[in-house]
Scaffold this active site. Structure first.
Site, PDB file in Angstrom:
ATOM      1  N   CYS A 354       7.251  -9.053  -1.427  1.00 51.96           N
ATOM      2  CA  CYS A 354       7.094 -10.250  -2.251  1.00 51.96           C
ATOM      3  C   CYS A 354       8.399 -10.987  -2.562  1.00 51.96           C
ATOM      4  O   CYS A 354       8.420 -12.219  -2.465  1.00 51.96           O
ATOM      5  CB  CYS A 354       6.279  -9.991  -3.511  1.00 51.96           C
ATOM      6  SG  CYS A 354       6.300  -8.338  -4.161  1.00 51.96           S
ATOM      7  N   ARG A 383       9.611   3.523   1.113  1.00 52.79           N
ATOM      8  CA  ARG A 383       9.542   4.137  -0.207  1.00 52.79           C
ATOM      9  C   ARG A 383       9.886   5.611  -0.096  1.00 52.79           C
ATOM     10  O   ARG A 383       9.460   6.272   0.846  1.00 52.79           O
ATOM     11  CB  ARG A 383       8.146   3.963  -0.802  1.00 52.79           C
ATOM     12  CG  ARG A 383       7.858   2.498  -1.009  1.00 52.79           C
ATOM     13  CD  ARG A 383       6.484   2.247  -1.541  1.00 52.79           C
ATOM     14  NE  ARG A 383       6.257   0.806  -1.525  1.00 52.79           N
ATOM     15  CZ  ARG A 383       5.122   0.224  -1.856  1.00 52.79           C
ATOM     16  NH1 ARG A 383       4.112   0.960  -2.257  1.00 52.79           N
ATOM     17  NH2 ARG A 383       5.001  -1.084  -1.809  1.00 52.79           N
ATOM     18  N   GLN A 401       2.768  -3.212   5.741  1.00 54.97           N
ATOM     19  CA  GLN A 401       1.646  -3.807   5.023  1.00 54.97           C
ATOM     20  C   GLN A 401       1.176  -5.051   5.767  1.00 54.97           C
ATOM     21  O   GLN A 401       1.999  -5.812   6.265  1.00 54.97           O
ATOM     22  CB  GLN A 401       2.079  -4.221   3.614  1.00 54.97           C
ATOM     23  CG  GLN A 401       2.517  -3.062   2.744  1.00 54.97           C
ATOM     24  CD  GLN A 401       3.016  -3.554   1.391  1.00 54.97           C
ATOM     25  OE1 GLN A 401       3.765  -4.519   1.303  1.00 54.97           O
ATOM     26  NE2 GLN A 401       2.594  -2.873   0.337  1.00 54.97           N
ATOM     27  N   ASP A 403       0.604  -7.850   4.743  1.00 46.94           N
ATOM     28  CA  ASP A 403       0.860  -8.431   3.437  1.00 46.94           C
ATOM     29  C   ASP A 403       0.708  -9.945   3.451  1.00 46.94           C
ATOM     30  O   ASP A 403       0.861 -10.582   4.494  1.00 46.94           O
ATOM     31  CB  ASP A 403       2.305  -8.077   3.035  1.00 46.94           C
ATOM     32  CG  ASP A 403       2.466  -7.955   1.535  1.00 46.94           C
ATOM     33  OD1 ASP A 403       1.483  -8.189   0.815  1.00 46.94           O
ATOM     34  OD2 ASP A 403       3.578  -7.628   1.090  1.00 46.94           O
ATOM     35  N   HIS A 405       1.287 -13.388   0.416  1.00 51.03           N
ATOM     36  CA  HIS A 405       1.445 -13.852  -0.958  1.00 51.03           C
ATOM     37  C   HIS A 405       0.953 -15.272  -1.047  1.00 51.03           C
ATOM     38  O   HIS A 405       1.368 -16.116  -0.248  1.00 51.03           O
ATOM     39  CB  HIS A 405       2.890 -13.697  -1.398  1.00 51.03           C
ATOM     40  CG  HIS A 405       3.307 -12.265  -1.425  1.00 51.03           C
ATOM     41  ND1 HIS A 405       3.934 -11.648  -0.368  1.00 51.03           N
ATOM     42  CD2 HIS A 405       3.100 -11.290  -2.360  1.00 51.03           C
ATOM     43  CE1 HIS A 405       4.122 -10.366  -0.666  1.00 51.03           C
ATOM     44  NE2 HIS A 405       3.622 -10.117  -1.852  1.00 51.03           N
ATOM     45  N   LYS A 488      -4.896  -5.444 -10.576  1.00 50.73           N
ATOM     46  CA  LYS A 488      -5.293  -5.553  -9.188  1.00 50.73           C
ATOM     47  C   LYS A 488      -6.734  -5.125  -8.961  1.00 50.73           C
ATOM     48  O   LYS A 488      -7.329  -4.435  -9.791  1.00 50.73           O
ATOM     49  CB  LYS A 488      -4.363  -4.723  -8.306  1.00 50.73           C
ATOM     50  CG  LYS A 488      -4.233  -3.282  -8.737  1.00 50.73           C
ATOM     51  CD  LYS A 488      -3.209  -2.563  -7.861  1.00 50.73           C
ATOM     52  CE  LYS A 488      -3.230  -1.072  -8.124  1.00 50.73           C
ATOM     53  NZ  LYS A 488      -2.576  -0.298  -7.089  1.00 50.73           N
ATOM     54  N   HIS A 534      -1.025 -11.342  -4.606  1.00 52.06           N
ATOM     55  CA  HIS A 534      -0.575 -10.424  -3.546  1.00 52.06           C
ATOM     56  C   HIS A 534      -1.841  -9.837  -2.939  1.00 52.06           C
ATOM     57  O   HIS A 534      -2.739  -9.456  -3.665  1.00 52.06           O
ATOM     58  CB  HIS A 534       0.229  -9.246  -4.109  1.00 52.06           C
ATOM     59  CG  HIS A 534       1.341  -9.610  -5.036  1.00 52.06           C
ATOM     60  ND1 HIS A 534       2.639  -9.237  -4.807  1.00 52.06           N
ATOM     61  CD2 HIS A 534       1.366 -10.300  -6.198  1.00 52.06           C
ATOM     62  CE1 HIS A 534       3.409  -9.663  -5.798  1.00 52.06           C
ATOM     63  NE2 HIS A 534       2.646 -10.323  -6.669  1.00 52.06           N
TER      64      HIS A 534
END
Length: 669
Positions: A354, A383, A401, A403, A405, A488, A534
RNA sequence: GCCAACGUUGCACAGCUGGUAGUGCUCCUGAUUUGUAAUCAGGUGGUCGGGAGUUCAAAUCUCUCCGUUGGCUCCA
């Protein structure tokens, strides 16, 4: 005489003092493990002294299994204390499929487990009565004087000076509220499964305990069914299949939890990415690409660095700066403090995408006419998961991900969240993953875990709640499950073993736009703050593929199969035709492999089956002379003499529709 | 990170209480040219996870590190 009324409305008249069990046996027959008197669960041996309502707890009901498993835990504890007198029982609750009991004792091996199980079976044969006794506080404390854990439980759970019940079977006594089965002979269908350690009170600073797990059912059939399921699940374990089918590799030399996608696994991933890509274009997303690292300050601003420092790879610091700090005698902990305070900067492997996407947003001024802006990227994040947590593809240290946004106005939140949810549902639908639940994660009690003002959270939580409600599927609200920047909506998939995996997620975020001071020009000419959404419908490609491998047991639908068609020749006379067919298929984009070795056809089939192609084509004289193919599916069904053109048309249709079924071999032929 | 168990050729496994490694599949080479779940014969391949120690001698015992598995704790 007292009156006992049963759930069906009938009333039994009995003499006072008759046991609940006797009445239940008369009224319902056999199979009860406990009773419910006036709504309260209790033992079958409980005497009925006055008029009441009575119901049974049957062994095959959820409550009945609970009782059975709880009693089984006691049985385990009795066996363990007989074999290991020094062992101190702590707690032993029933759990799904069985029970566990935690002991303070020395380590146990496989043989110990078998020995304990044998002892349990012996105690069952002894048919010991399991009886309830009430004791006052003082005698309880005497009874368990040598077991500080039980004392601690009493200190915690019992009011000052209050007594409690214990259950006795033979020489074994345990502090317990019950109810329990009347005797050990009720416990027949159990098996000890594993040992591990646990911490007293789940606190790693306290005593380390030995935990013994077992499973327990009401019937032999149920126990066997569970054992069969476990065996089958082991066969579809993605770590095993990943190796057998050459889908991915995790290498000691590369590092724990770092997945190497092999060519065959990469096909699956690429197909999934293509699939979602089609929907991203439909929904008006813009593709972006960003690097794998960013400055520490970026993550100080976002909050990732302070909030998740312990689960990040340590920051990268420039060599010269390191040398200078070392010359100045700076210690590691001082370095760490300087970083935390922002005195020195470094780079972080990105823990989330993000912040990068936010900076793309910030690189240009925006007006309300631009919104919603949707930035999508298959972004790899890193991570520092605890080493003991890492497992296969489902729990890793580096993952990608799918991902995106979305930067939206407040008015657009509802519609955009729904768009995201639709995407998740389309994906789950196509892949036939229908056993999932929806979880709305809200912030929990501990405010230090979250950023932002509470009004913003309220708004975001309301947005998630109403989006979830509009789905028309049941959902649960769970406190403490939110991300640090916002609530979420998670899609949690259940696998064959009933384990849950969080895959798709949609998050509404008022906070990062604030922290990064994002704005857009509104119709009123004023500056406004956008809201971020997200979302990652797969979650992570690694975890999703891991779950998918197990979901399909390695038998991917044709569109996902690493190799879709394996061509097997009967003899070397047919190699030319095989190559010809192979070339035609390749031109159409089909993934095809030819086995022109001189093995027998039986041997080739046996070998190729292991790689699970969607179809095998067997080509010999008949096929070569008539331009046909003989098709064999995974189930071993086959059809011969299919014209090549026909086959190719049907195959392409199966691939392009992303069908989960193998339709090319029909029994009708 | 914690506790336990485990770590032998690409894969699946044998190797008991210490005497420098075996089997099946894969792979390679011959022979065979085969019609829907293993054709036959030969061969290659391992400093037994890394390092250190005990011992005349270690895959086998001890320590340590790495990794895997099962749990515990954690998961933006």
């Amino acid at each position: 005489m007292v009156e006992v009324s049963l759930p069906n409305g009938t009333i039994h008249e009995i003499a006072a003092g008759v046991s609940a069990g006797d009445v239940i046996k008369d009224a319902f027959g056999r199979g009860a493990v406990a009773a419910i008197i006036n709504g309260e669960p209790c033992d079958l041996s409980t005497p009925i002294e006055e008029s009441c309502t009575l119901d049974q707890i049957h062994s095959e009901s959820d409550e009945g299994l609970h009782v059975l498993r709880h009693s089984c835990a006691h049985l385990l504890a009795q066996a363990v204390t007989q074999l290991h007198p020094e062992a101190k029982p702590t707690i032993g609750p029933p759990i799904e499929h069985g029970f566990y009991y935690d002991f303070e004792m020395g380590p146990l091996g496989e043989e110990d487990l078998r020995e304990i199980e044998k002892k349990m079976k012996y105690i069952v044969k002894q048919n010991l009565q399991i009886s309830r006794e009430e004791h006052d506080s003082e005698s309880l404390r005497q009874m368990f004087a040598d077991n500080q854990f039980k004392i601690e439980i009493m200190d915690d759970k019992l009011d000052d000076g209050a007594g409690s019940s214990v259950y006795r079977q033979g020489e074994f006594v345990d502090l317990c509220r019950g109810p329990h089965v009347p005797s050990t002979s009720y416990l027949r269908h159990f098996k000890l499964t594993s040992t591990s350690t646990a911490f007293w009170r789940a606190d790693s600073n306290r005593e380390h305990l030995v935990r013994i797990y077992g499973m327990c059912y009401a019937t032999k059939e149920d126990l066997q069914a569970r054992e069969t399921l476990l065996r089958e699940a082991a066969l579809r374990d993605h770590r095993k299949l990943g190796k057998d089918l050459q889908l991915f590799h995790i290498d000691e030399m590369v590092g724990q939890g770092l997945v190497l996608w092999t060519p065959r696994g990469s096909v699956v991933r690429q197909e999934l990415q293509n699939f979602i890509g089609e929907h991203l274009r439909r929904q008006g997303y813009s593709q972006v690409f960003t690097p794998h690292i960013g400055k520490l300050d970026l993550y100080r601003t976002s909050g990732h660095f302070p909030y998740y420092q312990d689960s990040q790879y340590p920051p990268l610091v420039e060599r010269d700066l390191m040398a200078k700090l070392a010359d100045d005698g700076c210690s590691c902990s001082e370095l760490s403090n300087l970083m935390e305070e922002g005195e020195i900067d470094g780079y972080l492997l990105k823990p989330m995408n993000c912040p990068h996407h936010i900076r793309i947003y910030s690189s240009q001024p925006h007006s309300y006419r631009d919104l919603p802006l949707r930035f999508a990227e298959f972004g790899t994040v890193y991570r520092w998961e605890q080493s003991g947590e890492i497992s296969g593809m489902t729990r890793v240290r580096g993952f990608t991900q799918d991902d995106a946004h979305l930067f939206v106005t407040e008015d657009q939140i509802a519609e955009e969240v729904l768009g995201c949810i639709e995407l998740v549902q389309v994906i789950f639908g196509v892949l036939g993953m229908d056993d999932y639940r929806v979880r709305v994660g809200l912030r929990g009690e501990d405010s230090s875990k979250y950023v932002g003002q509470s009004e913003k959270w309220d708004k975001a939580e309301e947005a998630c709640r109403s989006a979830a409600a509009s789905l028309g599927v049941p959902f649960t609200e769970e406190e403490g499950e939110a991300a640090f920047y916002g609530p979420k909506i998670d899609f949690v998939v259940r696998d064959v073993l009933g384990r849950e995996w969080q895959l798709g997620t949609v998050q509404v975020d008022y906070n990062l736009p604030e922290r990064f001071d994002l704005e857009y020009a509104g119709a009123d000419g004023e500056k406004h703050r956008p809201v971020m959404i997200h979302r990652a419908p797969f979650g992570s490609m690694e975890r999703f593929c891991g779950v998918l491998i197990e979901h399909f047991a390695g038998k991917f639908p044709t569109w996902l199969s690493p190799t879709q068609i394996h061509i097997l020749t009967i003899s070397e006379k047919h190699i030319d035709y095989a190559n010809e067919v192979s070339e035609e298929l390749k031109v159409l984009g089909v993934r095809v492999e030819v086995d022109d070795s001189d093995n027998t056809i039986g041997k080739k089939i046996r070998t190729h089956r292991k790689m699970q192609p969607s179809y095998m084509l067997v080509l010999g004289d008949e096929e070569a002379s008539s331009r046909t193919v003989s098709i064999r599916n995974r189930a071993g069904d086959q059809v011969q003499g299919v014209p090549l053109d026909n086959f190719m048309a049907n195959l392409l249709a199966e691939i392009s529709t992303r069908s989960s079924e193998q339709k090319l071999v029909s029994k009708l032929d």
